[in-house]
Design a protein around this motif. Structure first.
Motif, short mmCIF file in Angstrom:
data_model
loop_
_atom_site.label_atom_id
_atom_site.label_comp_id
_atom_site.label_asym_id
_atom_site.label_seq_id
_atom_site.Cartn_x
_atom_site.Cartn_y
_atom_site.Cartn_z
N PRO A 231 0.83 -1.21 0.00
CA PRO A 231 0.00 0.00 0.00
C PRO A 231 0.86 1.26 0.00
O PRO A 231 1.94 1.31 0.60
CB PRO A 231 -0.81 -0.12 1.30
N LEU A 232 0.40 2.25 -0.73
CA LEU A 232 0.96 3.60 -0.82
C LEU A 232 2.21 3.72 -1.69
O LEU A 232 2.42 4.78 -2.28
CB LEU A 232 1.25 4.18 0.58
N ARG A 233 3.02 2.69 -1.78
CA ARG A 233 4.19 2.83 -2.65
C ARG A 233 4.28 1.74 -3.72
O ARG A 233 5.20 1.77 -4.54
CB ARG A 233 5.48 2.87 -1.83
N GLY A 234 3.36 0.81 -3.73
CA GLY A 234 3.39 -0.22 -4.75
C GLY A 234 3.09 0.36 -6.13
O GLY A 234 2.24 1.24 -6.28
N ARG A 235 3.81 -0.11 -7.15
CA ARG A 235 3.60 0.40 -8.50
C ARG A 235 3.67 -0.72 -9.52
O ARG A 235 4.47 -1.64 -9.40
CB ARG A 235 4.59 1.50 -8.84
N MET A 236 2.81 -0.62 -10.50
CA MET A 236 2.75 -1.60 -11.58
C MET A 236 3.12 -0.89 -12.88
O MET A 236 2.51 0.12 -13.24
CB MET A 236 1.34 -2.20 -11.67
N LEU A 237 4.12 -1.41 -13.56
CA LEU A 237 4.53 -0.87 -14.84
C LEU A 237 3.92 -1.74 -15.94
O LEU A 237 4.28 -2.91 -16.08
CB LEU A 237 6.06 -0.84 -14.97
N SER A 238 2.97 -1.18 -16.67
CA SER A 238 2.24 -1.94 -17.69
C SER A 238 2.86 -1.66 -19.05
O SER A 238 2.82 -0.53 -19.55
CB SER A 238 0.77 -1.53 -17.67
N TYR A 239 3.42 -2.70 -19.68
CA TYR A 239 4.08 -2.48 -20.97
C TYR A 239 3.68 -3.51 -22.02
O TYR A 239 4.20 -3.48 -23.16
CB TYR A 239 5.60 -2.47 -20.80
N ILE A 255 -6.82 3.77 -6.48
CA ILE A 255 -7.01 4.80 -5.44
C ILE A 255 -7.29 4.16 -4.10
O ILE A 255 -6.73 4.57 -3.06
CB ILE A 255 -8.15 5.75 -5.84
N GLY A 256 -8.14 3.14 -4.09
CA GLY A 256 -8.51 2.52 -2.83
C GLY A 256 -7.36 1.82 -2.12
O GLY A 256 -7.42 1.59 -0.90
N ARG A 257 -6.34 1.50 -2.85
CA ARG A 257 -5.18 0.81 -2.27
C ARG A 257 -3.93 1.69 -2.21
O ARG A 257 -2.88 1.26 -1.73
CB ARG A 257 -4.86 -0.44 -3.09
N GLY A 258 -4.01 2.89 -2.74
CA GLY A 258 -2.85 3.77 -2.75
C GLY A 258 -1.75 3.29 -3.68
O GLY A 258 -0.57 3.46 -3.38
N LEU A 259 -2.14 2.71 -4.81
CA LEU A 259 -1.17 2.15 -5.75
C LEU A 259 -1.06 3.01 -7.00
O LEU A 259 -1.92 3.85 -7.28
CB LEU A 259 -1.57 0.72 -6.14
N THR A 260 0.01 2.77 -7.75
CA THR A 260 0.26 3.51 -8.99
C THR A 260 0.38 2.54 -10.15
O THR A 260 1.05 1.50 -10.04
CB THR A 260 1.57 4.31 -8.88
N LEU A 261 -0.28 2.87 -11.26
CA LEU A 261 -0.06 2.14 -12.51
C LEU A 261 0.59 3.09 -13.50
O LEU A 261 0.08 4.20 -13.74
CB LEU A 261 -1.37 1.60 -13.09
N ILE A 262 1.74 2.67 -14.04
CA ILE A 262 2.49 3.49 -14.99
C ILE A 262 2.36 2.85 -16.37
O ILE A 262 2.77 1.70 -16.57
CB ILE A 262 3.97 3.59 -14.59
N GLY A 263 1.76 3.58 -17.31
CA GLY A 263 1.64 3.08 -18.66
C GLY A 263 2.91 3.34 -19.44
O GLY A 263 3.30 4.50 -19.64
#
Length: 327
Positions: A231-239, A255-263
């Protein structure tokens, strides 16, 4: 000259060996005598019709090649003649004995790196480097690398700890590819050919979480990983979306988990990939990455190359060689 013409969209059989006129370089272009041509996964999607072609067919297929510059067009430094380079073309034309491409795409191939090796490493390696830089790993984090035995994932697995991963968990399809992922540096490997693989990942984590996911599978499995992420700093890089669809993740999921998805897509992203080609060729030449080559086939067997890639039978890049080329 011999070339592979894409006669229409469809199966591998639409790629046909034909004799076509040798191209001539236009303003800003180089002409190379091709020595090695990588067969790239995105090309199989374009051939199949999964994505629209940016130019009308029939056409000489292919987007990258390695060879020696034999002629240059107006506005290009004649000093390039005789140099061995990797070139890329947005307008296709690289499955051929002679290839015209923009001079600005030409990247010198280092001494000690064969043309086949350069062709094999260029695309996947040059995607892996920007992915790792974008992830901004801290040296303490757990990462998941999907499809971590071949292609981009194979280079991510090799380089993740150098770029700051503390623990590397890879996914791979089947026993042989799971073994390869371990050889490349994965600490644990999950078989993603089992639809329940996210649950197996949960078991491996044992109550810990994943900080970074390098997502090339997309589809429903992406959303199944969200509850396993930090939570809050997890990030998924979608490629990528080898499953056939992009990551099925909504803004509210994140948003509900505080995560980031980077396209990781679009013109700016692709420009960064192009800039990384020289760096990955240098790494391959010095041995800081292992080049993942599956097989080398004659140019005329381009359709066979597309077949084995489509059936997920490869353990690395398939490279085509024009007739009469030896190195």
């Amino acid at each position: 000259m011999q070339a592979i013409v894409m006669t229409g969209t469809g199966g591998p059989e639409v790629l046909v060996a034909r004799e076509v006129p040798e191209p001539r370089p236009r303003v800003g272009e180089v002409l190379i005598r091709s020595a090695a041509v990588p067969v790239l996964f995105p090309e199989t999607l374009l051939r199949s019709g999964a994505f629209p072609l940016p130019v009308e067919g029939p056409l000489v297929f292919g987007t990258q090649a390695v060879g020696v510059v034999v002629e240059v067009g107006d506005g290009v430094d004649a000093g390039l003649i005789g140099q061995r380079v990797l070139v890329a073309s947005d307008s296709f034309g690289t499955y051929a004995e002679f290839v015209c491409a923009p001079a600005e795409s030409a990247v010198a191939v280092p001494e000690g790196l064969s043309s086949v090796e350069a062709a094999a490493v260029a695309m996947s390696g040059s995607v892996a480097l920007p992915l790792l830089e974008t992830a901004r790993l801290t040296g303490t984090e757990t990462v998941v690398i999907e499809v971590g035995a071949t292609g981009v994932g194979g280079y991510l697995t090799q380089l993740a700890k150098e770029f700051g991963a503390a623990r590397v968990i890879a996914t791979a399809g089947g026993t042989a590819k799971m073994r390869r992922a371990r050889e490349l540096g994965a600490d644990e490997v999950v078989d993603h050919s089992d639809a329940a693989w996210p649950q197996r990942l949960r078991e491996i984590l044992g109550g810990t979480t994943v900080d970074v996911v390098f997502d090339s599978l997309g589809g429903e499995s992406a959303s199944a990983l969200l509850d396993l992420m930090t939570p809050l700093r997890g990030r998924m890089l979608s490629y990528g979306w080898l499953s056939g669809a992009p990551a099925q993740v909504t803004a509210m999921d994140l948003i509900g988990r505080g995560l980031t998805l980077i396209g990781c897509a679009g013109p700016e992203w692709l420009a960064g990939v192009a800039r990384a080609r020289g760096a990955v060729l240098d790494r391959a030449a010095t041995g800081s990455v292992t080049v993942l080559t599956d097989r080398v086939l004659p140019l005329a067997q381009a359709s066979e190359a597309h077949r084995v890639i489509g059936e997920r039978l490869t353990m690395g890049t398939v490279v085509l060689r024009p007739d009469g080329i030896a190195e």
